[in-house]
Design a protein around this motif. Structure first.
Motif, PDB file in Angstrom:
ATOM      1  N   PHE A  46      -1.203  10.473  10.370  1.00  0.00           N
ATOM      2  CA  PHE A  46      -2.349  10.598   9.465  1.00  0.00           C
ATOM      3  C   PHE A  46      -3.444  11.477  10.056  1.00  0.00           C
ATOM      4  O   PHE A  46      -4.089  12.237   9.330  1.00  0.00           O
ATOM      5  CB  PHE A  46      -2.863   9.226   9.049  1.00  0.00           C
ATOM      6  CG  PHE A  46      -1.812   8.429   8.322  1.00  0.00           C
ATOM      7  CD1 PHE A  46      -1.354   8.833   7.082  1.00  0.00           C
ATOM      8  CD2 PHE A  46      -1.251   7.314   8.903  1.00  0.00           C
ATOM      9  CE1 PHE A  46      -0.358   8.136   6.421  1.00  0.00           C
ATOM     10  CE2 PHE A  46      -0.260   6.598   8.251  1.00  0.00           C
ATOM     11  CZ  PHE A  46       0.192   7.012   7.004  1.00  0.00           C
TER      12      PHE A  46
ATOM     13  N   ILE B  64       0.855  -1.180   0.000  1.00  0.00           N
ATOM     14  CA  ILE B  64       0.000   0.000   0.000  1.00  0.00           C
ATOM     15  C   ILE B  64       0.895   1.236   0.000  1.00  0.00           C
ATOM     16  O   ILE B  64       1.488   1.590   1.011  1.00  0.00           O
ATOM     17  CB  ILE B  64      -0.961   0.022   1.208  1.00  0.00           C
ATOM     18  CG1 ILE B  64      -1.669  -1.313   1.372  1.00  0.00           C
ATOM     19  CG2 ILE B  64      -1.962   1.169   1.073  1.00  0.00           C
ATOM     20  CD1 ILE B  64      -2.529  -1.733   0.202  1.00  0.00           C
TER      21      ILE B  64
ATOM     22  N   LYS C  14     -11.870  -0.428   8.998  1.00  0.00           N
ATOM     23  CA  LYS C  14     -10.981   0.663   9.410  1.00  0.00           C
ATOM     24  C   LYS C  14     -10.635   0.598  10.893  1.00  0.00           C
ATOM     25  O   LYS C  14      -9.596   1.096  11.307  1.00  0.00           O
ATOM     26  CB  LYS C  14     -11.598   2.018   9.082  1.00  0.00           C
ATOM     27  CG  LYS C  14     -11.746   2.270   7.597  1.00  0.00           C
ATOM     28  CD  LYS C  14     -12.323   3.637   7.308  1.00  0.00           C
ATOM     29  CE  LYS C  14     -13.758   3.716   7.723  1.00  0.00           C
ATOM     30  NZ  LYS C  14     -14.430   4.953   7.305  1.00  0.00           N
TER      31      LYS C  14
ATOM     32  N   MET D  79      -7.889  10.698   2.337  1.00  0.00           N
ATOM     33  CA  MET D  79      -6.775  10.145   3.123  1.00  0.00           C
ATOM     34  C   MET D  79      -6.544   8.688   2.745  1.00  0.00           C
ATOM     35  O   MET D  79      -5.413   8.278   2.488  1.00  0.00           O
ATOM     36  CB  MET D  79      -7.060  10.263   4.627  1.00  0.00           C
ATOM     37  CG  MET D  79      -7.033  11.681   5.166  1.00  0.00           C
ATOM     38  SD  MET D  79      -5.404  12.478   5.065  1.00  0.00           S
ATOM     39  CE  MET D  79      -4.433  11.461   6.170  1.00  0.00           C
ATOM     40  N   TYR D  80      -7.617   7.888   2.683  1.00  0.00           N
ATOM     41  CA  TYR D  80      -7.488   6.476   2.327  1.00  0.00           C
ATOM     42  C   TYR D  80      -7.169   6.295   0.842  1.00  0.00           C
ATOM     43  O   TYR D  80      -6.672   5.255   0.441  1.00  0.00           O
ATOM     44  CB  TYR D  80      -8.751   5.698   2.696  1.00  0.00           C
ATOM     45  CG  TYR D  80      -8.804   5.329   4.155  1.00  0.00           C
ATOM     46  CD1 TYR D  80      -8.249   4.150   4.614  1.00  0.00           C
ATOM     47  CD2 TYR D  80      -9.399   6.173   5.088  1.00  0.00           C
ATOM     48  CE1 TYR D  80      -8.280   3.810   5.959  1.00  0.00           C
ATOM     49  CE2 TYR D  80      -9.440   5.856   6.431  1.00  0.00           C
ATOM     50  CZ  TYR D  80      -8.877   4.671   6.861  1.00  0.00           C
ATOM     51  OH  TYR D  80      -8.902   4.338   8.202  1.00  0.00           O
ATOM     52  N   ASN D  81      -7.448   7.294   0.042  1.00  0.00           N
ATOM     53  CA  ASN D  81      -7.140   7.240  -1.381  1.00  0.00           C
ATOM     54  C   ASN D  81      -5.687   7.620  -1.661  1.00  0.00           C
ATOM     55  O   ASN D  81      -5.149   7.277  -2.710  1.00  0.00           O
ATOM     56  CB  ASN D  81      -8.068   8.184  -2.159  1.00  0.00           C
ATOM     57  CG  ASN D  81      -7.975   7.977  -3.641  1.00  0.00           C
ATOM     58  OD1 ASN D  81      -8.203   6.881  -4.135  1.00  0.00           O
ATOM     59  ND2 ASN D  81      -7.630   9.025  -4.370  1.00  0.00           N
ATOM     60  N   THR D  82      -5.052   8.288  -0.721  1.00  0.00           N
ATOM     61  CA  THR D  82      -3.699   8.797  -0.926  1.00  0.00           C
ATOM     62  C   THR D  82      -2.655   8.059  -0.099  1.00  0.00           C
ATOM     63  O   THR D  82      -1.573   7.760  -0.599  1.00  0.00           O
ATOM     64  CB  THR D  82      -3.655  10.309  -0.573  1.00  0.00           C
ATOM     65  OG1 THR D  82      -4.647  10.986  -1.336  1.00  0.00           O
ATOM     66  CG2 THR D  82      -2.287  10.896  -0.871  1.00  0.00           C
ATOM     67  N   TYR D  83      -2.958   7.763   1.141  1.00  0.00           N
ATOM     68  CA  TYR D  83      -1.981   7.212   2.088  1.00  0.00           C
ATOM     69  C   TYR D  83      -2.304   5.770   2.467  1.00  0.00           C
ATOM     70  O   TYR D  83      -3.422   5.296   2.277  1.00  0.00           O
ATOM     71  CB  TYR D  83      -1.942   8.072   3.351  1.00  0.00           C
ATOM     72  CG  TYR D  83      -1.642   9.516   3.067  1.00  0.00           C
ATOM     73  CD1 TYR D  83      -0.379   9.906   2.644  1.00  0.00           C
ATOM     74  CD2 TYR D  83      -2.627  10.489   3.199  1.00  0.00           C
ATOM     75  CE1 TYR D  83      -0.092  11.240   2.376  1.00  0.00           C
ATOM     76  CE2 TYR D  83      -2.357  11.829   2.939  1.00  0.00           C
ATOM     77  CZ  TYR D  83      -1.082  12.187   2.527  1.00  0.00           C
ATOM     78  OH  TYR D  83      -0.816  13.503   2.260  1.00  0.00           O
ATOM     79  N   ASN D  84      -1.324   5.110   3.091  1.00  0.00           N
ATOM     80  CA  ASN D  84      -1.552   3.727   3.522  1.00  0.00           C
ATOM     81  C   ASN D  84      -2.231   3.644   4.884  1.00  0.00           C
ATOM     82  O   ASN D  84      -2.627   2.569   5.302  1.00  0.00           O
ATOM     83  CB  ASN D  84      -0.268   2.907   3.500  1.00  0.00           C
ATOM     84  CG  ASN D  84       0.723   3.257   4.585  1.00  0.00           C
ATOM     85  OD1 ASN D  84       0.403   3.852   5.609  1.00  0.00           O
ATOM     86  ND2 ASN D  84       1.974   2.881   4.363  1.00  0.00           N
ATOM     87  N   MET D  85      -2.344   4.745   5.576  1.00  0.00           N
ATOM     88  CA  MET D  85      -3.035   4.838   6.866  1.00  0.00           C
ATOM     89  C   MET D  85      -2.490   3.847   7.892  1.00  0.00           C
ATOM     90  O   MET D  85      -3.176   3.460   8.827  1.00  0.00           O
ATOM     91  CB  MET D  85      -4.545   4.657   6.691  1.00  0.00           C
ATOM     92  CG  MET D  85      -5.168   5.655   5.723  1.00  0.00           C
ATOM     93  SD  MET D  85      -4.921   7.375   6.168  1.00  0.00           S
ATOM     94  CE  MET D  85      -6.066   7.535   7.520  1.00  0.00           C
TER      95      MET D  85
ATOM     96  N   GLY E 236      -2.957   4.776  -2.061  1.00  0.00           N
ATOM     97  CA  GLY E 236      -3.697   4.275  -0.923  1.00  0.00           C
ATOM     98  C   GLY E 236      -4.422   2.964  -1.174  1.00  0.00           C
ATOM     99  O   GLY E 236      -4.015   2.134  -1.981  1.00  0.00           O
ATOM    100  N   PHE E 237      -5.501   2.774  -0.458  1.00  0.00           N
ATOM    101  CA  PHE E 237      -6.283   1.543  -0.526  1.00  0.00           C
ATOM    102  C   PHE E 237      -7.082   1.429  -1.819  1.00  0.00           C
ATOM    103  O   PHE E 237      -7.186   0.356  -2.391  1.00  0.00           O
ATOM    104  CB  PHE E 237      -7.259   1.479   0.657  1.00  0.00           C
ATOM    105  CG  PHE E 237      -6.609   1.167   1.966  1.00  0.00           C
ATOM    106  CD1 PHE E 237      -6.519  -0.131   2.405  1.00  0.00           C
ATOM    107  CD2 PHE E 237      -6.078   2.183   2.753  1.00  0.00           C
ATOM    108  CE1 PHE E 237      -5.913  -0.434   3.614  1.00  0.00           C
ATOM    109  CE2 PHE E 237      -5.479   1.898   3.963  1.00  0.00           C
ATOM    110  CZ  PHE E 237      -5.390   0.585   4.394  1.00  0.00           C
TER     111      PHE E 237
END
Length: 137
Positions: free
Chosen positions: A74, A42, A65, A88-94, A46-47
């Protein structure tokens, strides 16, 4: 430079933390006799971009989540940047660097192998029939 208590350092120090490498953990899973059906590192995207790439047509991932702790970086980025959760979930691995899909009967064996390899493992969801993609709930 601003020190952030929740990060245990500056924003720059936190952002420059090296990417984790998962070869040792994946090798341990293989050596434990577990067949990895799919995996996804990831990264950027992101996801929503990365997870569907590991899935065959007709299958979707359902990720909970609340099944793992989201690192403080994050929360800080979302708050300071006024970034909505979907982005956030579209960009990062969280906080999830690698997603690994195995047969449900092999979950415990895979988790034990990953833990023995020195990684923290979370059971974050499942794969089910449906339109190829990912649901975060």
């Amino acid at each position: 430079m601003t020190y952030y208590e929740e990060l245990g350092g500056t924003l720059g120090e936190t952002l420059l933390t090296p990417t984790r490498i998962y070869v040792k953990a994946l090798r341990a899973v293989k050596e434990a006799g577990v067949r990895v059906k799919a995996c996804s590192h990831i990264t950027g995207g992101g996801f929503y971009e990365n997870v569907p790439r590991m899935l065959p047509d007709g299958m979707r991932a359902v990720i909970r989540k609340d099944s793992y702790p989201v690192p403080a970086i994050f929360d800080l980025l979302a708050k300071k940047g006024e970034i909505e959760e979907h982005m956030m979930y579209n960009t990062y691995n969280m906080g999830i660097g690698m997603a690994v899909a195995v047969n449900p009967a092999d979950v415990e064996k895979a988790k034990a192998a990953i833990t023995a390899a020195g990684e923290t493992v979370y059971e974050i969801g499942m794969v089910e029939a449906g339109e190829k993609g990912v649901d975060l709930c």
